[in-house]
Design an enzyme around this catalytic site. Structure first.
Site, PDB file in Angstrom:
ATOM      1  N   LYS A 208       8.285 -13.568   4.801  1.00  4.54           N
ATOM      2  CA  LYS A 208       7.181 -12.671   4.427  1.00  4.54           C
ATOM      3  C   LYS A 208       7.226 -12.321   2.936  1.00  4.54           C
ATOM      4  O   LYS A 208       6.215 -12.433   2.233  1.00  4.54           O
ATOM      5  CB  LYS A 208       7.266 -11.406   5.283  1.00  4.54           C
ATOM      6  CG  LYS A 208       6.303 -10.311   4.894  1.00  4.54           C
ATOM      7  CD  LYS A 208       4.851 -10.714   5.101  1.00  4.54           C
ATOM      8  CE  LYS A 208       3.918  -9.698   4.450  1.00  4.54           C
ATOM      9  NZ  LYS A 208       2.525 -10.110   4.539  1.00  4.54           N
ATOM     10  N   GLY A 257      -8.771 -12.313 -13.079  1.00  2.00           N
ATOM     11  CA  GLY A 257      -9.457 -11.031 -12.940  1.00  2.00           C
ATOM     12  C   GLY A 257      -8.543  -9.867 -13.212  1.00  2.00           C
ATOM     13  O   GLY A 257      -7.619  -9.950 -14.034  1.00  2.00           O
ATOM     14  N   CYS A 264       0.368  -3.685  -0.189  1.00  2.00           N
ATOM     15  CA  CYS A 264       1.405  -4.685   0.097  1.00  2.00           C
ATOM     16  C   CYS A 264       1.962  -5.375  -1.139  1.00  2.00           C
ATOM     17  O   CYS A 264       3.112  -5.145  -1.502  1.00  2.00           O
ATOM     18  CB  CYS A 264       0.855  -5.719   1.079  1.00  2.00           C
ATOM     19  SG  CYS A 264       0.596  -5.020   2.715  1.00  2.00           S
ATOM     20  N   LYS A 327      -9.663  -4.297  -2.950  1.00  2.77           N
ATOM     21  CA  LYS A 327     -10.351  -5.578  -2.776  1.00  2.77           C
ATOM     22  C   LYS A 327     -11.578  -5.346  -1.908  1.00  2.77           C
ATOM     23  O   LYS A 327     -11.681  -4.289  -1.274  1.00  2.77           O
ATOM     24  CB  LYS A 327      -9.427  -6.610  -2.147  1.00  2.77           C
ATOM     25  CG  LYS A 327      -9.005  -6.304  -0.718  1.00  2.77           C
ATOM     26  CD  LYS A 327      -8.140  -7.447  -0.261  1.00  2.77           C
ATOM     27  CE  LYS A 327      -8.208  -7.704   1.193  1.00  2.77           C
ATOM     28  NZ  LYS A 327      -7.533  -8.890   1.616  1.00  2.77           N
ATOM     29  N   ARG A 334      -4.833   2.081  -2.031  1.00  2.00           N
ATOM     30  CA  ARG A 334      -3.422   2.146  -2.422  1.00  2.00           C
ATOM     31  C   ARG A 334      -3.194   1.183  -3.596  1.00  2.00           C
ATOM     32  O   ARG A 334      -3.585   0.028  -3.531  1.00  2.00           O
ATOM     33  CB  ARG A 334      -2.516   1.768  -1.234  1.00  2.00           C
ATOM     34  CG  ARG A 334      -2.540   2.808  -0.122  1.00  2.00           C
ATOM     35  CD  ARG A 334      -1.674   2.410   1.057  1.00  2.00           C
ATOM     36  NE  ARG A 334      -2.199   1.282   1.798  1.00  2.00           N
ATOM     37  CZ  ARG A 334      -1.629   0.736   2.871  1.00  2.00           C
ATOM     38  NH1 ARG A 334      -0.497   1.234   3.324  1.00  2.00           N
ATOM     39  NH2 ARG A 334      -2.170  -0.281   3.485  1.00  2.00           N
TER      40      ARG A 334
HETATM   41  N1  NAD Z   1      -1.695  -3.439   5.495  1.00  2.00           N
HETATM   42  C1  NAD Z   1      -1.539  -4.747   5.539  1.00  2.00           C
HETATM   43  O1  NAD Z   1      -2.467  -5.514   5.267  1.00  2.00           O
HETATM   44  C2  NAD Z   1      -0.213  -5.352   5.945  1.00  2.00           C
HETATM   45  C3  NAD Z   1      -0.122  -6.754   6.138  1.00  2.00           C
HETATM   46  C4  NAD Z   1       1.102  -7.301   6.478  1.00  2.00           C
HETATM   47  C5  NAD Z   1       2.211  -6.497   6.577  1.00  2.00           C
HETATM   48  N2  NAD Z   1       2.104  -5.147   6.346  1.00  2.00           N
HETATM   49  C6  NAD Z   1       3.308  -4.326   6.465  1.00  2.00           C
HETATM   50  O2  NAD Z   1       3.164  -3.548   7.628  1.00  2.00           O
HETATM   51  C7  NAD Z   1       3.802  -2.279   7.481  1.00  2.00           C
HETATM   52  C8  NAD Z   1       2.797  -1.175   7.755  1.00  2.00           C
HETATM   53  O3  NAD Z   1       1.791  -1.239   6.765  1.00  2.00           O
HETATM   54  P1  NAD Z   1       0.433  -0.426   6.914  1.00  2.00           P
HETATM   55  O4  NAD Z   1      -0.447  -0.890   5.816  1.00  2.00           O
HETATM   56  O5  NAD Z   1      -0.058  -0.511   8.319  1.00  2.00           O
HETATM   57  O6  NAD Z   1       0.968   1.068   6.606  1.00  2.00           O
HETATM   58  P2  NAD Z   1       0.254   2.440   6.961  1.00  2.00           P
HETATM   59  O7  NAD Z   1       0.830   3.428   6.028  1.00  2.00           O
HETATM   60  O8  NAD Z   1      -1.225   2.238   7.021  1.00  2.00           O
HETATM   61  O9  NAD Z   1       0.731   2.771   8.453  1.00  2.00           O
HETATM   62  C9  NAD Z   1       2.000   3.169   8.799  1.00  2.00           C
HETATM   63  C10 NAD Z   1       1.893   4.068  10.020  1.00  2.00           C
HETATM   64  O10 NAD Z   1       3.209   4.330  10.520  1.00  2.00           O
HETATM   65  C11 NAD Z   1       3.204   5.664  10.990  1.00  2.00           C
HETATM   66  N3  NAD Z   1       4.591   6.137  11.125  1.00  2.00           N
HETATM   67  C12 NAD Z   1       5.462   6.514  10.155  1.00  2.00           C
HETATM   68  N4  NAD Z   1       6.628   6.902  10.699  1.00  2.00           N
HETATM   69  C13 NAD Z   1       6.507   6.747  12.040  1.00  2.00           C
HETATM   70  C14 NAD Z   1       7.375   6.947  13.146  1.00  2.00           C
HETATM   71  N5  NAD Z   1       8.612   7.392  12.982  1.00  2.00           N
HETATM   72  N6  NAD Z   1       6.916   6.685  14.378  1.00  2.00           N
HETATM   73  C15 NAD Z   1       5.652   6.229  14.574  1.00  2.00           C
HETATM   74  N7  NAD Z   1       4.782   6.023  13.563  1.00  2.00           N
HETATM   75  C16 NAD Z   1       5.200   6.267  12.308  1.00  2.00           C
HETATM   76  C17 NAD Z   1       2.384   6.413   9.955  1.00  2.00           C
HETATM   77  O11 NAD Z   1       1.952   7.682  10.435  1.00  2.00           O
HETATM   78  C18 NAD Z   1       1.257   5.415   9.728  1.00  2.00           C
HETATM   79  O12 NAD Z   1       0.183   5.635  10.617  1.00  2.00           O
HETATM   80  C19 NAD Z   1       4.363  -2.282   6.056  1.00  2.00           C
HETATM   81  O13 NAD Z   1       5.690  -2.708   6.079  1.00  2.00           O
HETATM   82  C20 NAD Z   1       3.493  -3.304   5.352  1.00  2.00           C
HETATM   83  O14 NAD Z   1       4.134  -3.859   4.231  1.00  2.00           O
HETATM   84  C21 NAD Z   1       0.918  -4.561   6.060  1.00  2.00           C
END
Ligand code: NAD
Length: 435
Positions: A208, A257, A264, A327, A334
């Site tokens: 990843k 751009g 991320c 985007k 963020r």
């Molecule tokens: N957003 C993307 O496009 C994407 C794509 C691939 C990977 N990721 C990875 O996925 C992970 C999550 O990213 P995201 O964008 O969804 O983050 P986000 O901040 O939108 O969501 C995280 C969620 O986890 C919850 N949380 C925190 N502590 C918790 C706990 N102890 N128990 C239950 N819930 C809890 C938060 O309240 C929040 O709703 C990250 O590691 C990110 O790098 C994100």
């Protein structure tokens, strides 16, 4: 079929929960944020993602998807528990893993029978094994609580299609039992021909961050070429096009751009750099540092161009900004390059008026000091300068003649290098990387 819980209902977790339910699984999703859970249970997504809300409603109505705040309920319900919590940027660029360890620690006491915990969050190499050890030390099921890592590659704006039909599924496992379980969970995409790659935990974690590092490097490479073009009086657009025809290079992610942003790439690049430093891989530390520096310089360059276009100072200059989402097709702000530019313009005394098709509420929460306009023409009313900072398709459909009637000066900076030069020929157009 295994019963599934999804822990963390942010961009990744909510999409994953909804899509697994849509593939026919019984899913219980859990978060520590009571508002998010209440909203999701009512069928509302707390963020904008095309196609997600109708799919959420469909699966709530079908009774396949439920939401809870109770880890006891999640532990009792699930055979497979997906960890989808956030891993934001922490101290000196390192990933903040407190939510990962926190969620694992909250779930573990309720793992009383054989089960599989599957990490999907993006984490530094070595995290998965630590999570496994911690869970096994607490869980009543002990060694029967298995762990796998299944990194997620979805793209915001295309999250539903990427989840239902991913281009590959990567599994890091320590047992055949874990692999078999995950083959059941992903039976539908596997039957549809999605490639499955099974490996050890550490390699899966690295796939990843390596993928994100490569993508960021490709973006920063073409942006460095834009810098060269600016100095040499050359044009980065035909340059990128000509490079892209080489199948070994490819066109995707070769768009010059304003650079990358979002929840991320920026934090993943910095976290990977910290990991590389810990591992003593200095060449990767300097590569990723340079990628980050090039990326951030594009933001400075847009502010510099704006200053020049305004005659040397931004004080008192009225600037209309088109797009604040990091985007298009997302309301995620963020580490938004656009919002960073807006902040700098405001610091230098510009009066900034912002428009975005969907991201204004999230931008206003983050930067309440800016003016948010309900339409492009209201944002541009009396503007000395228009900045095109997020490449929404709506902005490519703007009629420059109509916009010319409301602005004070017909000057636009196209920081996403995608407006039609011929259409905008009656304006002064500055494009990053073009003479
Ligand atoms: N957003 C993307 O496009 C994407 C794509 C691939 C990977 N990721 C990875 O996925 C992970 C999550 O990213 P995201 O964008 O969804 O983050 P986000 O901040 O939108 O969501 C995280 C969620 O986890 C919850 N949380 C925190 N502590 C918790 C706990 N102890 N128990 C239950 N819930 C809890 C938060 O309240 C929040 O709703 C990250 O590691 C990110 O790098 C994100």
């Amino acid at each position: 079929m295994p019963r599934v819980t999804v822990i963390g209902t942010g961009y990744l977790g909510l999409t994953h929960a909804v899509c697994l339910a849509d593939l026919g699984h019984e899913v219980l999703a859990i978060d520590v944020d009571a508002d998010k859970i209440a909203k999701a249970a009512r069928g509302e997504t707390p963020f904008f993602e095309p196609g997600l809300e109708p799919l959420l409603r469909k699966n709530l109505d079908a009774g396949r998807l439920r939401f809870t705040l109770s880890f006891a309920e999640a532990g009792a319900f699930g055979d497979v528990h997906f960890l989808c919590v956030g891993t934001p940027e922490g101290e000196s660029g390192r990933a903040d893993l407190s939510s990962v360890y926190g969620a694992a620690g909250m779930l573990a006491p309720y793992l009383t029978s054989p089960c599989l915990v599957v990490g999907k969050s993006t984490v530094p190499v070595g995290t998965a094994r630590q999570v496994m050890n911690r869970i096994r030390a607490i869980a009543p099921a002990g060694e029967a609580a298995d762990l796998a890592w299944n990194p997620e590659f979805l793209r915001e704006g295309f999250a539903v299609q990427d989840s239902l039909a991913p281009d590959r599924i990567v599994l890091g496992v320590t047992s055949g039992r874990a692999e078999a379980r995950l083959r059941q969970v992903y039976r539908a995409p596997l039957e549809a021909g999605t490639p499955l790659l099974v490996m050890d935990l550490e390699t899966a974690e690295l796939v990843k961050v390596a993928a994100n590092a490569f993508l960021a490097t490709k973006i920063s490479f073409i942006n460095a070429m834009a810098e060269v073009c600016e100095e040499a009086g050359a044009d980065v657009i035909p340059l990128a096009e000509a490079l892209g025809y080489d199948a070994r290079i490819g066109r995707r992610f070769l768009s010059p751009g304003l650079g990358y942003g979002g929840g991320c790439l920026p934090k993943d690049i910095r976290a990977f750099r910290a990991t590389a430093a810990d591992l003593g891989v200095d060449s990767l530390v300097s590569l990723l540092s340079t990628v980050d520096v090039i990326n951030l310089r594009r933001r400075d360059r847009v502010v510099e161009l704006a200053r020049q276009a305004a005659g040397g100072t931004l004080a008192g200059v009225q600037v209309a900004v088109l797009g604040v989402a990091f985007k298009p097709n997302s309301d995620d702000v963020r580490d938004s390059p656009s919002l960073a530019v807006c902040a700098q313009l405001a610091t230098e005394g510009a009066m900034v008026s912002v428009h975005d098709p969907v991201a204004m509420p999230s931008a206003a929460r983050k930067r309440p000091g800016l003016r948010y306009a309900p339409s492009v023409s209201e944002a541009a009313e009396g503007a000395d300068l228009v900045l095109h900072l997020t490449e929404w398709s709506d902005y490519r459909a703007i009629d420059p003649a109509a916009l010319a009637r409301v602005v004070a000066r017909r000057v636009i900076i196209d920081a996403r290098c995608c407006l039609d030069a011929d259409l905008w020929r009656h304006w002064t157009v500055h494009v990053l990387g073009r003479p």
